[in-house]
Design a protein around this motif. Structure first.
Motif, mmCIF file in Angstrom:
data_model
loop_
_atom_site.group_PDB
_atom_site.id
_atom_site.type_symbol
_atom_site.label_atom_id
_atom_site.label_comp_id
_atom_site.label_asym_id
_atom_site.label_seq_id
_atom_site.Cartn_x
_atom_site.Cartn_y
_atom_site.Cartn_z
ATOM 1 N N GLY A 1 13.594 10.242 -0.967
ATOM 2 C CA GLY A 1 12.295 10.753 -0.555
ATOM 3 C C GLY A 1 11.895 10.220 0.797
ATOM 4 O O GLY A 1 12.633 9.514 1.467
ATOM 5 N N SER A 2 10.701 10.557 1.178
ATOM 6 C CA SER A 2 10.175 10.185 2.484
ATOM 7 C C SER A 2 9.144 9.080 2.334
ATOM 8 O O SER A 2 8.533 8.924 1.289
ATOM 9 C CB SER A 2 9.518 11.420 3.115
ATOM 10 O OG SER A 2 8.802 11.060 4.273
ATOM 11 N N HIS A 3 8.921 8.334 3.398
ATOM 12 C CA HIS A 3 7.873 7.317 3.392
ATOM 13 C C HIS A 3 6.507 7.941 3.677
ATOM 14 O O HIS A 3 5.492 7.262 3.629
ATOM 15 C CB HIS A 3 8.187 6.229 4.414
ATOM 16 C CG HIS A 3 8.122 6.712 5.835
ATOM 17 N ND1 HIS A 3 9.122 7.482 6.397
ATOM 18 C CD2 HIS A 3 7.172 6.554 6.779
ATOM 19 C CE1 HIS A 3 8.779 7.776 7.648
ATOM 20 N NE2 HIS A 3 7.611 7.221 7.898
ATOM 21 N N LEU A 4 6.471 9.233 3.962
ATOM 22 C CA LEU A 4 5.221 9.940 4.274
ATOM 23 C C LEU A 4 4.623 10.566 3.012
ATOM 24 O O LEU A 4 5.306 10.753 2.023
ATOM 25 C CB LEU A 4 5.500 11.036 5.307
ATOM 26 C CG LEU A 4 6.138 10.578 6.610
ATOM 27 C CD1 LEU A 4 6.466 11.775 7.480
ATOM 28 C CD2 LEU A 4 5.237 9.607 7.342
ATOM 29 N N TYR A 5 3.335 10.872 3.082
ATOM 30 C CA TYR A 5 2.714 11.588 1.974
ATOM 31 C C TYR A 5 1.732 12.613 2.507
ATOM 32 O O TYR A 5 1.292 12.550 3.656
ATOM 33 C CB TYR A 5 2.039 10.637 0.983
ATOM 34 C CG TYR A 5 0.840 9.886 1.525
ATOM 35 C CD1 TYR A 5 -0.437 10.398 1.401
ATOM 36 C CD2 TYR A 5 1.001 8.655 2.134
ATOM 37 C CE1 TYR A 5 -1.529 9.707 1.886
ATOM 38 C CE2 TYR A 5 -0.087 7.954 2.616
ATOM 39 C CZ TYR A 5 -1.347 8.486 2.496
ATOM 40 O OH TYR A 5 -2.420 7.804 2.977
ATOM 41 N N TRP B 1 -1.934 14.448 1.914
ATOM 42 C CA TRP B 1 -3.239 14.368 1.269
ATOM 43 C C TRP B 1 -4.036 15.581 1.698
ATOM 44 O O TRP B 1 -4.023 15.965 2.873
ATOM 45 C CB TRP B 1 -4.002 13.111 1.694
ATOM 46 C CG TRP B 1 -5.450 13.210 1.314
ATOM 47 C CD1 TRP B 1 -5.996 12.926 0.102
ATOM 48 C CD2 TRP B 1 -6.522 13.683 2.131
ATOM 49 N NE1 TRP B 1 -7.343 13.177 0.112
ATOM 50 C CE2 TRP B 1 -7.698 13.651 1.361
ATOM 51 C CE3 TRP B 1 -6.611 14.140 3.426
ATOM 52 C CZ2 TRP B 1 -8.927 14.041 1.841
ATOM 53 C CZ3 TRP B 1 -7.852 14.532 3.914
ATOM 54 C CH2 TRP B 1 -8.989 14.472 3.118
ATOM 55 N N PHE C 1 -2.613 14.478 -3.673
ATOM 56 C CA PHE C 1 -1.741 13.535 -2.980
ATOM 57 C C PHE C 1 -0.316 13.815 -3.447
ATOM 58 O O PHE C 1 -0.059 13.816 -4.647
ATOM 59 C CB PHE C 1 -2.092 12.078 -3.327
ATOM 60 C CG PHE C 1 -3.425 11.639 -2.830
ATOM 61 C CD1 PHE C 1 -3.530 10.979 -1.614
ATOM 62 C CD2 PHE C 1 -4.574 11.862 -3.564
ATOM 63 C CE1 PHE C 1 -4.759 10.551 -1.154
ATOM 64 C CE2 PHE C 1 -5.807 11.443 -3.113
ATOM 65 C CZ PHE C 1 -5.901 10.789 -1.899
ATOM 66 N N CYS C 2 0.586 14.052 -2.521
ATOM 67 C CA CYS C 2 2.001 14.288 -2.842
ATOM 68 C C CYS C 2 2.848 13.394 -1.961
ATOM 69 O O CYS C 2 2.557 13.234 -0.781
ATOM 70 C CB CYS C 2 2.392 15.741 -2.558
ATOM 71 S SG CYS C 2 1.518 16.939 -3.529
ATOM 72 N N SER C 3 3.905 12.838 -2.551
ATOM 73 C CA SER C 3 4.791 11.995 -1.755
ATOM 74 C C SER C 3 6.180 11.993 -2.345
ATOM 75 O O SER C 3 6.394 12.377 -3.497
ATOM 76 C CB SER C 3 4.268 10.563 -1.691
ATOM 77 O OG SER C 3 4.407 9.945 -2.952
ATOM 78 N N ALA D 1 7.454 6.611 -0.400
ATOM 79 C CA ALA D 1 6.110 6.456 0.153
ATOM 80 C C ALA D 1 5.440 5.194 -0.383
ATOM 81 O O ALA D 1 5.572 4.850 -1.555
ATOM 82 C CB ALA D 1 5.252 7.664 -0.174
ATOM 83 N N THR E 1 1.584 3.084 -0.117
ATOM 84 C CA THR E 1 0.198 3.080 0.328
ATOM 85 C C THR E 1 -0.290 1.640 0.326
ATOM 86 O O THR E 1 0.040 0.871 -0.581
ATOM 87 C CB THR E 1 -0.678 3.913 -0.622
ATOM 88 O OG1 THR E 1 -0.162 5.239 -0.671
ATOM 89 C CG2 THR E 1 -2.114 3.962 -0.159
#
Length: 90
Positions: A4-8, A10, A64-66, A70, A72
């Motif tokens: 996955g990605s470190h981004l999310y 919102w 919120f999707c990640s 990801a 926080t």
């Protein structure tokens, strides 16, 4: 990748009416685009949970999707909320 990605993502889906109005929550552009899916939410059950938890009236619905990578920063929410984790861990 698979991790996955470190981004999310919102986005607000539904927001409160302006001060003094007693209308239903208003759809954001993203909420409008996802309305075919959102209409299946059992809002009466969420309202029952809110009453049980003394959360007050629903004022906003957010998405919120990640991916799996990801992260926080540690935080607390200033208002009561109902959190649904579809997969993974918070």
């Amino acid at each position: 990748g698979a991790a996955g990605s470190h981004l999310y993502l919102w986005s607000a889906l539904l927001g409160g009416a302006t001060a003094g109005e007693k209308e239903d929550l208003k759809k954001s552009p993203v909420g409008e685009a996802l309305w075919e899916d959102l209409k299946y939410i059992r809002w009466h059950r969420l309202k029952s949970l809110a009453r049980l938890g003394s959360f007050g009236e629903l004022k906003v619905a957010q998405l919120f999707c990640s991916g799996g990578g990801a992260v926080t920063a540690s935080h607390y929410d200033q208002s009561q909320n109902i959190f649904l984790q579809y997969a993974g861990a918070k």
